[in-house]
Design a protein around this motif. Structure first.
Motif: not given
Length: 533
Positions: A449-463
């Motif tokens: 499970i990966l939490s991603m920033s919708r705007a930047e497409g970057k991870l915003i938390a540890q998987p």
């Protein structure tokens, strides 16, 4: 299922189901692939049913949902079909036509007549299709029982007459083509049941096929002779007994049947329980009784348990497990093959029965049906031993067709077929679903499970990695490595400016799968889950 096609008319014979083996995880039923029939639905005129066993009627509700044609069957068989159509809520829109052995019908260029055969269920028919090319005979399932318990005698004289009129092609069942001699009579079972009931000191529990009404009648007779009440356990047993009573195929004295909740009102030696589960089905009544999981009914020391059915190949292990459980409970268990226990005889003809049918019909061409390849092979040898010319027998696989022209038969085209699976409310080809289930059952599943920033497409938390059915030992260390690999995959794709949801899933599955196999020699299902915030 068999299909006879002449010109613009198609008639279907039987429409059953098979039960899945352990490899078909979660599948409820296997039914016939009707693709060819659907493609030619304007030609399909009727479905004719030889008898009411599941492997001949179990697929009818699914068939009618795509091809709603008239169904021709005998009175008892129609009763069993109606139960299925009610369950599927399609009875009202279905056309059911009652036939018997004296009936004659015309469908297109085919005149169809019938003849009585004896089997382990009432009201069985063989069928004769008179076509411009010649007569085609389908025997249905049969044996020659000269002393049938239900007094439904095979119409041997009519079969001989059909043979004298000329049979171009015979389709005859092959289930017991490997077994020498004649099939024993059902009456033999009645004698053994009477003896077991007389000997029993406490309650008698007997399990048999619910459709074997003759066997049920013999149980009723034995219970009546020993002044016992009768309890029915299992939905199919209750349903079949009701149909058999309502339609005059089963006679039970008034007051004999009692509710299972009233068992303890009567002395235990005055109770007979008739239940489903003779094939070791895990949810059937007998299996639940053997584990003490049937509410209100217990198997107690000294009870007599009779399994009045032979195990179908593949069911032996389940039946043996139930027998072990029953002995553990202190029951006296009568089980085993019919020849050893005396509690079962086959409803299918042995070699001499099959040879008699061939001799009566005298076919020019022969198609052995209803059996594994070795059974069909043995039946071919029997046919040749009683006069069918070598080379005039066709052993067919699913989809094979035999064409007749100018009264000469030859194997020709093959119709594309496959298995159609029933999985809950879903019906179809589920090869991909089964492949996934098999993989999960063998190697488990990993969800990343990966939490991603919708705007930047970057991870915003540890998987976060969740394991189901995978490994337990040292998983904390493996989880850390998987999470780091997931982060690395995301970062690399971003640097290459190739970020897209589908590409990231594909690359993540590949890299994690390769890493896990290198570490564990396992191939769990990898499921990346992206949560965009």
């Amino acid at each position: 299922m068999y299909v006879i096609e002449y010109a613009n008319d198609i008639v279907v014979i039987d429409c059953g189901n098979k039960f899945p083996d352990e490899s078909l995880l979660g599948i409820d039923l296997i039914i016939a692939d009707t693709t060819y029939l659907v493609e030619n639905k304007d030609k399909v005129r009727a479905l004719l049913v030889t008898h009411g066993h599941e492997d001949h009627i179990g697929g009818i509700p699914f068939f009618l949902k795509t091809l709603n044609v008239p169904i021709y069957a005998t009175r008892f068989t129609l009763g069993l079909i109606e139960i299925k159509l009610k369950e599927h809520k399609i009875l009202r829109e279905s056309e059911l036509i009652e036939i018997d052995s004296s009936k004659k019908i015309k469908i297109g260029n085919m005149n169809i007549s019938f003849f009585k055969v004896n089997h382990s269920i009432p009201d069985c028919l063989g069928m004769v299709f008179q076509t411009p090319e010649g007569n085609i005979v389908h025997t249905g399932d049969f044996k020659f029982d000269l002393t049938p318990a239900n007094k439904e005698y095979s119409d041997i004289h009519k079969m001989a007459q059909i043979g004298n009129e000329g049979v171009l092609l015979l389709l005859s069942e092959s289930t017991n083509a490997e077994r020498r001699g004649w099939t024993p009579s059902e009456q033999m079972v009645g004698d053994h049941l009477d003896a077991a009931f007389m000997k029993a000191d406490r309650k008698v529990i007997i399990s048999t096929f619910a459709s074997n009404v003759s066997r049920i009648q013999q149980v009723v007779d034995a219970a009546q002779k020993t002044n016992r009440k009768l309890v029915l356990l299992g939905r199919s047993m209750v349903n079949v007994v009701k149909v058999a009573i309502d339609r005059g195929y089963l006679t039970i004295p008034d007051g004999m049947i009692i509710d299972q909740r009233d068992i303890n009102i009567f002395p235990q030696e005055k109770i007979t329980i008739l239940c489903t589960g003779s094939q070791g089905e895990s949810l059937a009544a007998l299996a639940r009784l053997s584990t003490g999981n049937f509410r209100g009914v217990d198997v107690l020391p000294g009870d007599t348990v009779i399994i009045a059915a032979g195990p179908i190949p593949g069911n032996e292990k389940n039946v043996t497990s139930i027998v072990d459980n029953l002995f553990t409970l202190g029951a006296n268990v009568i089980y085993g093959s019919g020849s050893s226990s005396g509690m079962h005889v086959s409803g299918h003809g042995y070699q001499e029965d099959l040879k008699l049918m061939l001799t009566l019909m005298k076919p020019k061409y022969f198609i052995p049906i209803h059996g594994e390849y070795r059974m069909l092979h043995h039946h071919r040898m029997l046919a040749e031993s009683v006069g069918v010319e070598e080379g005039n027998t066709f052993i067919l696989n699913n989809g094979d067709a035999v064409e007749v022209e100018n009264s000469i038969a030859q194997q020709s085209k093959k119709v594309p077929v496959g298995n159609t699976y029933v999985d809950g409310v879903d019906v179809g080809n589920m090869e991909f679903v089964l492949r996934d289930r098999k993989q999960i059952s063998e190697d488990g599943m990993l969800m990343i499970i990966l939490s991603m920033s919708r705007a930047e497409g970057k991870l915003i938390a540890q998987p976060e990695t969740i394991s189901r059915g995978f490994i337990d030992n040292n998983f904390s260390e493996l989880r850390t490595d998987i999470n780091q690999l997931a982060i690395k995959t995301v970062n690399e794709l971003q640097e290459e400016k190739r970020y897209s949801r589908n590409r990231m899933k594909k690359q993540m599955k590949k890299s994690i799968r390769e890493y896990i196999y290198a570490r564990t020699k396992k191939e769990p299902m990898i499921v990346p889950i992206f949560i965009e915030i």
